[in-house]
Each structure stands twice: as structure tokens, then as C-alpha cells.
Design an enzyme around this catalytic site. Sequence first.
Site, PDB file in Angstrom:
ATOM      1  N   TYR A  49      -7.126   7.986 -17.557  1.00 41.14           N
ATOM      2  CA  TYR A  49      -8.104   8.763 -16.810  1.00 41.14           C
ATOM      3  C   TYR A  49      -8.228  10.170 -17.379  1.00 41.14           C
ATOM      4  O   TYR A  49      -7.234  10.765 -17.805  1.00 41.14           O
ATOM      5  CB  TYR A  49      -7.702   8.860 -15.336  1.00 41.14           C
ATOM      6  CG  TYR A  49      -7.608   7.527 -14.628  1.00 41.14           C
ATOM      7  CD1 TYR A  49      -8.300   6.417 -15.094  1.00 41.14           C
ATOM      8  CD2 TYR A  49      -6.822   7.393 -13.500  1.00 41.14           C
ATOM      9  CE1 TYR A  49      -8.216   5.211 -14.447  1.00 41.14           C
ATOM     10  CE2 TYR A  49      -6.733   6.175 -12.830  1.00 41.14           C
ATOM     11  CZ  TYR A  49      -7.430   5.079 -13.310  1.00 41.14           C
ATOM     12  OH  TYR A  49      -7.344   3.886 -12.659  1.00 41.14           O
TER      13      TYR A  49
ATOM     14  N   ASP B 115      -4.883   2.184   1.894  1.00 38.66           N
ATOM     15  CA  ASP B 115      -5.310   1.546   3.145  1.00 38.66           C
ATOM     16  C   ASP B 115      -5.786   2.592   4.148  1.00 38.66           C
ATOM     17  O   ASP B 115      -6.755   2.366   4.890  1.00 38.66           O
ATOM     18  CB  ASP B 115      -4.170   0.707   3.730  1.00 38.66           C
ATOM     19  CG  ASP B 115      -2.862   1.471   3.861  1.00 38.66           C
ATOM     20  OD1 ASP B 115      -2.655   2.488   3.163  1.00 38.66           O
ATOM     21  OD2 ASP B 115      -2.003   1.052   4.677  1.00 38.66           O
TER      22      ASP B 115
ATOM     23  N   HIS C 227       0.858  -1.194   0.000  1.00 38.21           N
ATOM     24  CA  HIS C 227       0.000   0.000   0.000  1.00 38.21           C
ATOM     25  C   HIS C 227       0.895   1.245   0.000  1.00 38.21           C
ATOM     26  O   HIS C 227       1.003   1.973   0.973  1.00 38.21           O
ATOM     27  CB  HIS C 227      -0.938  -0.004   1.203  1.00 38.21           C
ATOM     28  CG  HIS C 227      -2.240  -0.678   0.924  1.00 38.21           C
ATOM     29  ND1 HIS C 227      -3.154  -0.177   0.022  1.00 38.21           N
ATOM     30  CD2 HIS C 227      -2.778  -1.824   1.409  1.00 38.21           C
ATOM     31  CE1 HIS C 227      -4.203  -0.973  -0.030  1.00 38.21           C
ATOM     32  NE2 HIS C 227      -4.001  -1.982   0.793  1.00 38.21           N
TER      33      HIS C 227
ATOM     34  N   GLU D  30      -0.025   8.110  10.932  1.00 39.67           N
ATOM     35  CA  GLU D  30      -1.377   7.613  11.230  1.00 39.67           C
ATOM     36  C   GLU D  30      -2.217   8.635  11.984  1.00 39.67           C
ATOM     37  O   GLU D  30      -3.455   8.597  11.910  1.00 39.67           O
ATOM     38  CB  GLU D  30      -1.294   6.307  11.995  1.00 39.67           C
ATOM     39  CG  GLU D  30      -0.751   5.162  11.144  1.00 39.67           C
ATOM     40  CD  GLU D  30      -0.724   3.833  11.874  1.00 39.67           C
ATOM     41  OE1 GLU D  30      -0.987   2.802  11.232  1.00 39.67           O
ATOM     42  OE2 GLU D  30      -0.437   3.828  13.093  1.00 39.67           O
TER      43      GLU D  30
END
Length: 405
Positions: free
Chosen positions: A308, A112, A107, A385
Site C-alpha cells: 500500500y 466488524d 476479526h 462496543e
Amino acid sequence: MPPDVALLTTLRSQARGVQPRTVALRRALHRRPELGLDLPHTRDAVVAALADLPLQVHLGRSVSSVVAVLEGARPGPTVLLRGDMDALPLAEDTGLSFASETDGAMHACGHDTHVAMLASAARVLAARRNDFAGRVLFMFQPGEEGFHGARYMIDEGLLDRTGPAGRPDAAYALHISATLPSGEVHVRPGPLMAAADAVTVTVRGRGGHASAPHDALDPLPAAAAMVGALQTAVTRRVSAHHPVVLTIARIVAGTTNNIIPETAFMEGTVRTLSETARATVHDEIERVCRYIAMAHGCTAEVHIEPGYPVTVNDADAADRVGKLAYTVLGRDRVVTMDTPIMGAEDFSYVLAEVPGALAFLGGCPPNVHPGTAPPNHSNRVVFDEDAMASGVAVYAGLALDALAK
């Protein structure tokens, strides 16, 4: 009318309250990354994380997507919040205690964290269903990394009036970045990210002995001339007001030092911020390669695979993101971006249909300067985090702001 400031500022404490859940889900996903459109473990982890919430959960038919719908206190509009789920084909080298346990997958783009933040935002909003009218559509999307996952979900009816939540009235997404200060929200109106198209060129000549090039038609000088001429075409044929990046990243030809090969193969990428520039560059690539090949007595087969489209933020929606983040996180946490970036995003498919915005969430680790931090897509990238609590608060705040009674 918008919810009052006191209501929004409590979101920070609520986001911190669910932070242990956010971290636990993020780390579980980080250990078992999956690639592409088929993400069975990730899908099941999302469904389990939402299982105790009052949500209507719908699973994708052709891809491993999850759509969850939260109904408010009474009927009203619909807001879509997106979190992408797939990883990248990299071998992780971070030394984290929860590093990837899957060979060749990591990741490295922070998806995630997106999944964990969106799941926790659903939990925060479920506890405040009486505070809004309408519904929130949580879009857990596979295949963002070049697999057009958003387009698959749209094709399955995600945005239809008869879809799982009716047609959304607004759509928002956050994308974490390891090179922005942790907890900051960066956003801008208009073009935010580029269209990305893949270019392949096969130059065909006639092989022969390297000591007698006059008896062959060497494709390598033609290919080399194309690389330089393509850069000149960009600067001379496209307006400077329409940014374009054209990179030939790979050239393959030949087998040894004394053989002129029959073919030379090139591939690269072209990034543009407007459909006008995109069409012009496509035409120029075809023209330049074809005629340079002809001048060398060779032929050129050019193929451009559309990627894209341009990611375009609705001006009002981008303004709402900035004001909401100002209220929830603080004035010094919001940055208006001066320029777009030339990366690409398939949330562009959603924003082409629904007014909304994508914003970047800073996730640079503590004690690391953003300018030297390993960036997204690096096998050494690490995300702070603590930034996820800010993301949860912003996600939930955007829904409350749009659906306030």
C-alpha cells in the site's frame, strides 16, 4: 454553510438509538469472520442490514464489495464513507460469548465494528435525507488486510464520474483502535500511515560438509551480514527527516547441523512515509544485498513487492474531522496526533484520488488501561462496543457537515 451545532449534537442520541442494531450486526459478523476478497456471508449480512433503507445497492463484480448510495433532498456533491469488512488469519482467544466460530479466522482488527458503524450511519442519514443536498456513497470494502481491496473497487469504477454515485468530492474512514481511550477520535493532517512493501532475498552459494566450509560457499554469513548492513544503510543513506522502518523478520536456511546449505532465504518489510524515501530504500536494499553476496562469493536475488502507498490526509479534511468530532462528541474527545504510525492502510488508494481523511476511533475496553490492552491484530484483542455509537455519530456528522444545504 455548515449544519448548526444543535443538529449535529442530536446525532449522539440517534446513534445511541440504533446501538442495538449496531451491536447485533457487529456480533453476527464477529462470529463468522471471512478472509480476503471473497466474503459472501459478510456481503449478504451487509445487504440484509441495508435492505429496508432507501439506498441504491451495487455489488462488486470481481470481489465481495457492496456500494450503497443515499440521495439527499436535492442534487449536490458526493461524500464517500468507507468501512472495511475482512478478518485476519488468527485463532481467537478472547472468551467472548460471540467469539469466532470459524477456525483460524478472527476479526482482530475491528473491521466488524467498522461495517456495523457504517451500516448504522446509513440508517441515521436515511432518516435525515431532507437535511442535506447531494449524496452519500457507502463503501463496504473487502480485502483490506493485504489484498488491495480498495484498488479492486476503484478499478471497477468506484471513483469514476460514471460510477455508482459520480466522482466523490470528499472521502472519510474511521479505524477503531483497542489501545486508544474509548470514544476518542485521533487524527492528523498529512502522512498518517506508512507505505508497506514486502522484501524477499534469496542468497545462493554452494553447499557442502559443515566440517569443510572452505570447500563450499556458505550463504549464511552473507545473509547475516546483510541484516546488519541493511540497518546501517537506513541510518546512513536516508535522511533522518524521512522515517523508515526496515525489518528482516524471517531467515530460513539449512536442514541439519553438519550440512552447509546451498541457499539462505530472508524476508521482511520496509515502511516509509514518503515516496522519496521509499525509492531510496528500495535501491539500497538491492545494492547492499547484491554486493555483500558478491563479497562472500555468493549471489543474491532480491524482490520487493510494492504494498500500500502512504496514507496521506488532506489538511482541510483532517481539520474538518477534528472540528466535527469536537462538536458531536465533545472537546475532550479529540486528539491531534503528533506523529504518523508505521502501519499501512489501503484507504490510501482512495485518498490518493479524493481529498479526505482517515481517523482513529478509540475502543479500549472499560477498566483496561490503553497502554496494557491487547492491541489490534492480537488474538486477545477486545473492543469496547460503546465506542461504536461515537463512530456512527461521527460518520453521519461528516456527511451532514459536507452536504449541508
